[in-house]
Design a protein around this motif. Structure first.
Motif, PDB file in Angstrom:
ATOM      1  N   GLU A  34     -16.204 -64.185 -36.906  1.00  0.00           N
ATOM      2  CA  GLU A  34     -14.720 -65.050 -36.832  1.00  0.00           C
ATOM      3  C   GLU A  34     -13.885 -64.547 -37.868  1.00  0.00           C
ATOM      4  O   GLU A  34     -14.232 -64.924 -39.102  1.00  0.00           O
ATOM      5  CB  GLU A  34     -14.522 -66.063 -36.638  1.00  0.00           C
ATOM      6  CG  GLU A  34     -13.337 -66.704 -36.126  1.00  0.00           C
ATOM      7  CD  GLU A  34     -13.357 -68.166 -35.643  1.00  0.00           C
ATOM      8  OE1 GLU A  34     -13.514 -68.495 -34.487  1.00  0.00           O
ATOM      9  OE2 GLU A  34     -13.151 -69.042 -36.539  1.00  0.00           O
ATOM     10  N   GLN A  36     -10.074 -64.384 -39.755  1.00  0.00           N
ATOM     11  CA  GLN A  36      -8.614 -64.750 -39.541  1.00  0.00           C
ATOM     12  C   GLN A  36      -7.732 -63.209 -39.610  1.00  0.00           C
ATOM     13  O   GLN A  36      -7.639 -62.614 -40.663  1.00  0.00           O
ATOM     14  CB  GLN A  36      -8.272 -65.595 -40.871  1.00  0.00           C
ATOM     15  CG  GLN A  36      -6.846 -66.011 -40.670  1.00  0.00           C
ATOM     16  CD  GLN A  36      -6.630 -67.338 -39.681  1.00  0.00           C
ATOM     17  OE1 GLN A  36      -7.610 -67.975 -39.361  1.00  0.00           O
ATOM     18  NE2 GLN A  36      -5.257 -67.301 -39.118  1.00  0.00           N
ATOM     19  N   GLU A  57      -5.762 -63.284 -29.471  1.00  0.00           N
ATOM     20  CA  GLU A  57      -6.901 -63.931 -29.899  1.00  0.00           C
ATOM     21  C   GLU A  57      -8.060 -64.002 -28.735  1.00  0.00           C
ATOM     22  O   GLU A  57      -9.270 -64.243 -28.992  1.00  0.00           O
ATOM     23  CB  GLU A  57      -6.817 -65.492 -30.381  1.00  0.00           C
ATOM     24  CG  GLU A  57      -5.918 -66.044 -29.125  1.00  0.00           C
ATOM     25  CD  GLU A  57      -4.561 -65.924 -29.318  1.00  0.00           C
ATOM     26  OE1 GLU A  57      -3.889 -66.686 -28.471  1.00  0.00           O
ATOM     27  OE2 GLU A  57      -3.915 -65.192 -29.815  1.00  0.00           O
ATOM     28  N   LYS A  76      -7.471 -66.958 -35.205  1.00  0.00           N
ATOM     29  CA  LYS A  76      -8.923 -66.562 -35.366  1.00  0.00           C
ATOM     30  C   LYS A  76      -9.473 -65.378 -34.298  1.00  0.00           C
ATOM     31  O   LYS A  76      -8.921 -65.702 -33.083  1.00  0.00           O
ATOM     32  CB  LYS A  76      -9.684 -67.623 -35.595  1.00  0.00           C
ATOM     33  CG  LYS A  76      -9.488 -68.546 -36.672  1.00  0.00           C
ATOM     34  CD  LYS A  76     -10.379 -69.852 -36.898  1.00  0.00           C
ATOM     35  CE  LYS A  76      -9.886 -70.552 -37.860  1.00  0.00           C
ATOM     36  NZ  LYS A  76     -10.647 -71.650 -38.089  1.00  0.00           N
ATOM     37  N   ASP A 107      -8.655 -61.838 -42.733  1.00  0.00           N
ATOM     38  CA  ASP A 107      -9.031 -62.997 -43.937  1.00  0.00           C
ATOM     39  C   ASP A 107      -8.190 -62.842 -45.149  1.00  0.00           C
ATOM     40  O   ASP A 107      -8.602 -62.669 -46.358  1.00  0.00           O
ATOM     41  CB  ASP A 107     -10.567 -62.595 -44.305  1.00  0.00           C
ATOM     42  CG  ASP A 107     -11.473 -63.160 -43.266  1.00  0.00           C
ATOM     43  OD1 ASP A 107     -11.108 -63.770 -42.021  1.00  0.00           O
ATOM     44  OD2 ASP A 107     -12.611 -62.433 -43.056  1.00  0.00           O
TER      45      ASP A 107
END
Length: 131
Positions: A34, A36, A57, A76, A107
């Motif tokens: 997962e 970001q 998403e 996410k 991320d």
């Protein structure tokens, strides 16, 4: 002298553990992770993008018209190595000096950025996870 074999054995054990932990750290995960994800679109010459599309998403594509700039989308996103992320942003007509920048961040780290300068100014960054 009696301790030399024990010391050699201890050093060999430490070297083995260090090597094993390094190889695990460097190995790329094979399953989904997962992330970001953040998509950013900006322009120094236009107040809006006439067309913008991005991977959303749920794994689909979101397409929008007449988006005020700057625009940022974050969520996410479970993906695995080899999966592709893309973003497309354009300006409609305008001046030859038109400029638009589209960026993909994973991320919090910028992984792909493209700036386009032209009358129609399409910016299309594409990033492959693990690239």
């Amino acid at each position: 002298m009696k301790r030399m074999p024990q010391l050699a054995s201890l050093l060999l054990s430490c070297a083995t553990l260090t090597t094993a932990s390094c190889s695990k750290e460097n190995a790329a995960p094979s399953g989904p992770k997962e992330y970001q994800l953040e998509d950013r679109v900006t322009s120094t010459t236009a107040p809006e993008s006439d067309y913008l599309s991005y991977d959303n998403e749920s794994g689909g594509t979101t397409a929008l018209n007449h988006v005020p700039l700057p625009a940022t989308y974050h969520f996410k996103y479970p993906r695995k190595p080899g999966d592709q992320l893309s973003l497309l942003a354009s300006l409609d007509g305008g001046e030859a000096a038109a400029e638009i920048t589209a960026s993909i961040l994973l991320d919090g780290r910028a992984v792909k950025k493209e700036t386009s300068r032209s009358a129609n100014a399409p910016a299309v960054p594409v990033y492959v996870i693990g690239q």
